[in-house]
Design an enzyme around this catalytic site. Structure first.
Site, PDB file in Angstrom:
ATOM      1  N   ASP A  78       1.853   1.026  -5.292  1.00 50.13           N
ATOM      2  CA  ASP A  78       2.076  -0.506  -5.141  1.00 50.13           C
ATOM      3  C   ASP A  78       0.651  -1.109  -5.285  1.00 50.13           C
ATOM      4  O   ASP A  78       0.453  -2.265  -5.104  1.00 50.13           O
ATOM      5  CB  ASP A  78       2.610  -0.900  -3.793  1.00 50.13           C
ATOM      6  N   GLU A  79      -0.443  -0.564  -5.902  1.00 52.16           N
ATOM      7  CA  GLU A  79      -1.662  -1.110  -6.228  1.00 52.16           C
ATOM      8  C   GLU A  79      -2.316  -0.745  -7.394  1.00 52.16           C
ATOM      9  O   GLU A  79      -2.218   0.640  -7.939  1.00 52.16           O
ATOM     10  CB  GLU A  79      -2.557  -0.738  -5.092  1.00 52.16           C
ATOM     11  N   ASP A 119      -1.685  -6.076  -5.583  1.00 51.73           N
ATOM     12  CA  ASP A 119      -1.027  -5.388  -4.584  1.00 51.73           C
ATOM     13  C   ASP A 119       0.378  -5.939  -4.429  1.00 51.73           C
ATOM     14  O   ASP A 119       0.674  -7.116  -4.238  1.00 51.73           O
ATOM     15  CB  ASP A 119      -1.843  -5.327  -3.395  1.00 51.73           C
TER      16      ASP A 119
HETATM   17 MG   LIG Z   1       1.138  -3.011  -0.478  1.00 52.32          MG
END
Ligand SMILES: [Mg+2]
Length: 424
Positions: A111-112, A15
């Protein structure tokens, strides 16, 4: 647990911390020690915070806060306009870095990413060593700090990140399946993936306060409790909660294909009889819309143009239409597309009995750009679509049908049985 030839898999959820804000800070060194946030509608205080850096967060500013509120909490906040295409580019760069370590990388959000590094251990070292190498590489190349949750399946890796890796100094946390009982179960229910404030309130009323309370309830009993609160449709939801609390997840890390988008995604249905009532036809329109949107979401596309084609009885002299319209924004969200579908249908339907109907999304593009119109309610709508897809992918498409599909007009249950291979 996920085992491969008897061996446990090693799955990461990586993450990016405060992703948009971190990208901006990395590229504006002057703001290094300042509270920075990225917000939509910077001109208006009604805009929404899309990301806040850790310094801004220390003032109590969080994602989805109104910009006005955030400025009240922290008047010296540096507010920046989002540069979505740039964030998408950086996200792809980060994915490429992960792909140096394994070819099994699944993009979960901008974002992961999930990584299956099971086959990489003999090349790069133990899981912690790989996680550290990944952190260093991403930080030096993009300025973004990555947190890594490690376990033997995706749900546990995600939980390891959310509850622990995001909070500790190293930004790395291993949650072995053997520690689920000691580490995860004592946590309050609101820390569980998929449980928001409303679900937390329901669990409180059910007398369930910790994740262990959910996990230790026998599944048939949990289903009963859910039925009493949410009705007969809630079995699947109960099962998802129960599996999450127990850390059970058999779904593989699935790399996305980087094919160029197809021209369109569509589904067509010939009805078993003539449909005359608007509500009957609407039921079918919704089912088809759901199929099309779900297909798009699974493939990672969204469409800008929706078309409805409709053939009416009698066959001897069939009438009908095929019309399309452009939507305000490209989308793959079922309810948004359904509104457009209804508008089109009622504009051109001549009220003759409907025999065949089809829905198509075209002018497709990559759905990562969805984030351009990131607002809280859309995030929720997307999250709901995602959960629905997740359940259908696992249990079959008949697992969740909307209430309208359970009427005599509904075909979703029937279709899933008849053409089960449809989605594959
Ligand atoms: Mg994040």
């Amino acid at each position: 647990m996920s085992k491969d030839g008897g061996r446990e898999k090693v799955i990461f959820l990586a993450d990016c911390q405060s992703f948009y804000a971190s990208v901006e800070k990395a590229e504006h060194p002057g703001y290094e020690n300042k509270p920075v946030a990225v917000a939509g509608s910077v001109e208006r205080r009604s805009g929404i915070i899309l990301a806040a850096c850790p310094i801004a967060k220390s003032f109590g500013i969080g994602t989805a806060d109104r910009l006005g509120e955030a400025l009240n909490k922290c008047p010296e906040l540096v507010v920046m306009r989002p540069r979505m295409q740039h964030y998408i580019d950086v996200s792809l760069m980060i994915t490429k870095i992960y792909e140096e370590f394994t070819d099994l990388v699944e993009v979960f959000s901008i974002d992961e990413q999930f990584l299956d590094v099971s086959a990489s251990l003999h090349l790069f070292g133990d899981p912690i060593t790989i996680a550290k190498q990944i952190q260093q590489k991403v930080l030096s190349q993009t300025g973004v700090r990555v947190r890594v949750g490690i376990s033997s399946n995706k749900i546990l890796a995600k939980i390891a990140t959310d509850i622990w890796a995001k909070k500790n100094k190293e930004g790395i946390f291993t949650l072995p399946p053997t520690e689920v009982e000691t580490l995860l179960w004592p946590q309050p229910v609101n820390k569980m993936f998929g449980v928001g404030s409303r679900m937390t309130a329901h669990f409180t009323l059910l007398g369930m306060h910790t994740i262990g309370d959910i996990a230790r309830t026998p599944l048939p009993r949990l289903k009963e409790k859910f039925r009493a609160r949410f009705g007969k449709q809630s079995d699947i939801q109960a099962e998802v909660m129960w599996r999450t609390a127990n850390g059970i997840d058999d779904s593989p890390v699935t790399p996305r294909t980087f094919d160029t988008p197809p021209k369109s995604v569509g589904h067509m249905m010939t009805l078993p009889r003539d449909y005359i009532e608007p509500w009957e036809v609407e039921t079918i329109l919704l089912e088809l819309t759901e199929e099309v949107c779900r297909d798009c979401r699974r493939k990672g596309y969204m469409g800008a143009v929706v078309s409805v084609s409709c053939m009416c009885s009698p066959y001897e002299a069939p009438t009908g239409f095929s019309r399309q319209m452009k939507m305000p924004d490209p989308t793959n969200h079922t309810n948004t597309v359904f509104e457009a579908v209804k508008t089109l249908f009622y504009k051109f339907w001549n009220r003759l009995p409907v025999r065949r109907i089809g829905i198509t999304l075209s002018q497709l593009k990559d759905d990562q750009e969805y984030q351009l119109t990131l607002f809280e309610d859309q995030v929720k709508a997307r999250a709901l679509d995602k959960v629905t897809d997740h359940i259908k992918n696992r249990y079959g498409s008949a697992a969740i049908v909307r209430a309208s599909s359970l009427t005599t007009a509904g075909q979703a249950g029937e279709r899933a049985l008849k053409i089960g291979g449809h989605y594959k």
